[in-house]
Design a protein around this motif. Sequence first.
Motif, PDB file in Angstrom:
ATOM      1  N   CYS A 273       0.822  -1.215   0.000  1.00  0.00           N
ATOM      2  CA  CYS A 273       0.000   0.000   0.000  1.00  0.00           C
ATOM      3  C   CYS A 273       0.856   1.265   0.000  1.00  0.00           C
ATOM      4  N   ALA A 274       2.169   1.112  -0.168  1.00  0.00           N
ATOM      5  CA  ALA A 274       3.039   2.297  -0.131  1.00  0.00           C
ATOM      6  C   ALA A 274       2.707   3.225  -1.293  1.00  0.00           C
ATOM      7  N   SER A 275       2.901   4.530  -1.069  1.00  0.00           N
ATOM      8  CA  SER A 275       2.714   5.480  -2.171  1.00  0.00           C
ATOM      9  C   SER A 275       3.980   5.569  -3.013  1.00  0.00           C
ATOM     10  N   GLU A 276       5.144   5.262  -2.381  1.00  0.00           N
ATOM     11  CA  GLU A 276       6.403   5.239  -3.131  1.00  0.00           C
ATOM     12  C   GLU A 276       7.269   4.129  -2.547  1.00  0.00           C
ATOM     13  N   MET A 277       8.181   3.679  -3.382  1.00  0.00           N
ATOM     14  CA  MET A 277       9.129   2.650  -2.949  1.00  0.00           C
ATOM     15  C   MET A 277      10.429   2.891  -3.711  1.00  0.00           C
ATOM     16  N   PHE A 278      11.554   2.749  -3.024  1.00  0.00           N
ATOM     17  CA  PHE A 278      12.829   2.834  -3.756  1.00  0.00           C
ATOM     18  C   PHE A 278      13.884   1.987  -3.064  1.00  0.00           C
ATOM     19  N   TYR A 279      14.908   1.661  -3.835  1.00  0.00           N
ATOM     20  CA  TYR A 279      16.039   0.884  -3.315  1.00  0.00           C
ATOM     21  C   TYR A 279      17.256   1.798  -3.217  1.00  0.00           C
ATOM     22  N   THR A 280      18.168   1.461  -2.297  1.00  0.00           N
ATOM     23  CA  THR A 280      19.434   2.188  -2.181  1.00  0.00           C
ATOM     24  C   THR A 280      20.590   1.196  -2.127  1.00  0.00           C
ATOM     25  N   GLY A 281      21.727   1.618  -2.656  1.00  0.00           N
ATOM     26  CA  GLY A 281      22.920   0.769  -2.594  1.00  0.00           C
ATOM     27  C   GLY A 281      24.043   1.420  -3.384  1.00  0.00           C
ATOM     28  N   THR A 282      25.217   0.854  -3.235  1.00  0.00           N
ATOM     29  CA  THR A 282      26.391   1.431  -3.887  1.00  0.00           C
ATOM     30  C   THR A 282      26.222   1.485  -5.400  1.00  0.00           C
ATOM     31  N   THR A 283      25.769   0.405  -6.003  1.00  0.00           N
ATOM     32  CA  THR A 283      25.593   0.416  -7.455  1.00  0.00           C
ATOM     33  C   THR A 283      24.147   0.760  -7.833  1.00  0.00           C
ATOM     34  N   THR A 284      23.277   0.857  -6.842  1.00  0.00           N
ATOM     35  CA  THR A 284      21.864   1.163  -7.080  1.00  0.00           C
ATOM     36  C   THR A 284      21.616   2.664  -6.945  1.00  0.00           C
ATOM     37  N   GLU A 285      22.437   3.340  -6.138  1.00  0.00           N
ATOM     38  CA  GLU A 285      22.230   4.729  -5.718  1.00  0.00           C
ATOM     39  C   GLU A 285      20.812   4.847  -5.146  1.00  0.00           C
ATOM     40  N   VAL A 286      19.951   5.707  -5.721  1.00  0.00           N
ATOM     41  CA  VAL A 286      18.550   5.764  -5.266  1.00  0.00           C
ATOM     42  C   VAL A 286      17.704   5.382  -6.479  1.00  0.00           C
TER      43      VAL A 286
END
Length: 288
Positions: free
Chosen positions: A235-248
């Motif tokens: 039900c999130a309105s936004e979702m994102f991943y973070t990481g060294t090669t992922t950045e945001v």
Amino acid sequence: MEDTVFLNGEFMPRSRARISPDDRGFLFGDGLYEVTPAYGGRFLAMDRHLARLRRGSETLSIPVPEGIEALHIELLRRNHLEEAEMAIVYLQVTRGTAPRSHAFPDPPVPATVYAWAKPFQRPPMEEWEEGYSAVTTPDRRWTRADLKTVQLLPQVLGQQAAREAGATDALLVKDGIALEGAHNNVFFVFGELLVTHPASNQILPGITREIVLELAREEGIPVEERAVPLEEAKCASEMFYTGTTTEVRPTVRLDGKPVGDGGVGPVTRRLHQAFLGRISRECGLAPV
Ligand code: PDD
């Protein structure tokens, strides 16, 4: 031209690097690793990557040699990456080579130290603007997911599941909780609120995650570090991943369904911009 790698005290062309089949990294996954980014030849948050490695080293009694930072700088230099827009250095330290026996070698043997550098290409901004997809997959890891060990089979299976589903990222789920990705951390936005799993033994404490949490606080975005049930995550309105090669990296589809309105959301955009700003400031690049 062939790249130059580092193995046990020596720089050499990659094709000359050899390790023993009795290396404990190969036999048992008995080793640690780090991946550290450099922008324009300057490392981002090197001290935090080293601190995480040190913590793993102390917890698992795998000795990490001195001079790791100098090694990183030298690898960039030898691979002509001092001016690369973005590069990564991979470092792996295993408990060394000894006849196969589960307990630590006694007396101890020298650690195997292997490292390389390569340029890293960001995806084009148009791709980022479209957003990415993720799929849920069971988290099959041990109870010390906070240690960056080379035992990555559960992450390999998770990422392969994502690939087979045509998705970019995996969302690892254990006991109904959405924990993180196969090689990155995950954040959800509920209205104004930014939520991510606490840095417990269940997730890898990502350096990018930590930086993004700091940036969110600087930006006045309310943050909660708590477990997010998958049912809530959906039900999130936004979702994102973070990481060294992922950045945001924004996720706009989860298990084939749109996240929020199916576009890249404002909180993700703000934090992505803030992250790029942090890189420019810390690595002495022109402001974004
Ligand atoms: N992966 N979670 C997991 C399981 C990871 O393997 C990683 C890093 C992260 C993000 O950590 P950081 O922000 O410090 O990169 C989270 C590395 C990059 C890899 O395996 O290639």
